[in-house]
Write a protein that holds these residues in place. Structure first.
Motif: not given
Length: 214
Positions: A111-118, A142-146, A151-157
């Motif tokens: 699981x990976x969850x991503x949204x605008x911070x705040x 903001x990112x939360x992950x299992x 998560x870092x592989x998914x959110x590459x540059x």
């Protein structure tokens, strides 16, 4: 003349007419949704109880129960399995309605969850990857992950740059759960606008190399 019976008869006629009106209105709505699905080559179901309890996290975790999945559209979109449905909460305290969109993934992933911070919209995972290591991205999202590595592989540059620049990302949180990526927004399902959030998810997935999901 017995006026009690007259008024009773009038009440029965009025109630019958009211019920008939709502039945026809509901039937027209169902037919319109089925026609919209057919134009996309999708299938339409008025409800699917299993979907209401299939997912965790926002917005499904608002209350313990009292939620239903209605107006379910399923089909293939941009070579991926897609589902759009309406999540309704019966609770008088919540009274919320959401449009849920999911797109299939090649394989199940952590699981990976991503949204605008705040935004407070990434509930559902106990482990937090608070920062990816990109100051500009971390300031905005903001990112939360299992699994931090995934998560870092998914959110590459390239993906991070695209999320920073695409205006849809500011109001389209997303979460990977099992074999699907999911997003949600307040409001009812619009049969004439089924693909908007699916387009965002597919645009996102198109920027991620397939080996990430191997």
């Amino acid at each position: 003349m017995d006026w009690d019976w007259v008024w009773f008869g009038i009440a029965v006629v009025l109630l019958g007419g009211y019920a008939c009106y709502h039945w026809r209105k509901k039937r027209r709505g169902r037919d319109a949704r089925a026609e919209a699905a057919a134009r996309l080559g999708w299938q339409y179901d008025s409800a699917d109880p299993a979907l209401a309890d299939r997912y965790s996290g926002e917005p499904f975790d608002q209350v313990a129960g009292g939620r239903t999945a209605n107006h379910v559209f399923r089909g293939e979109y941009r070579d991926r399995a897609a589902t759009v449905f309406q999540l309704d909460f019966a609770s008088s305290d919540t009274g919320a309605t959401y449009r849920i969109t999911t797109v299939g993934l090649p394989s199940p992933k952590p699981g990976v969850a991503v949204s605008m911070r705040g935004g407070g919209r990434v509930r559902g995972f106990g482990l937090g990857v608070k920062e990816i290591g990109d100051p500009e991205f971390d300031a905005a999202f903001e990112v939360k992950a299992e699994d931090a590595a995934f998560a870092r592989d998914l959110l590459m540059a390239d993906v991070r740059a695209w999320l920073r620049e695409d205006p849809r990302a500011g109001h389209t949180p997303f979460r990977i759960q099992g074999t699907e990526i999911i997003t949600w927004r307040h409001g009812e399902v619009d049969p004439d606008d089924l693909h908007a959030d699916a387009d965002f998810l597919c645009d996102l997935l198109d920027r991620i190399p397939r080996e990430v999901f191997a």
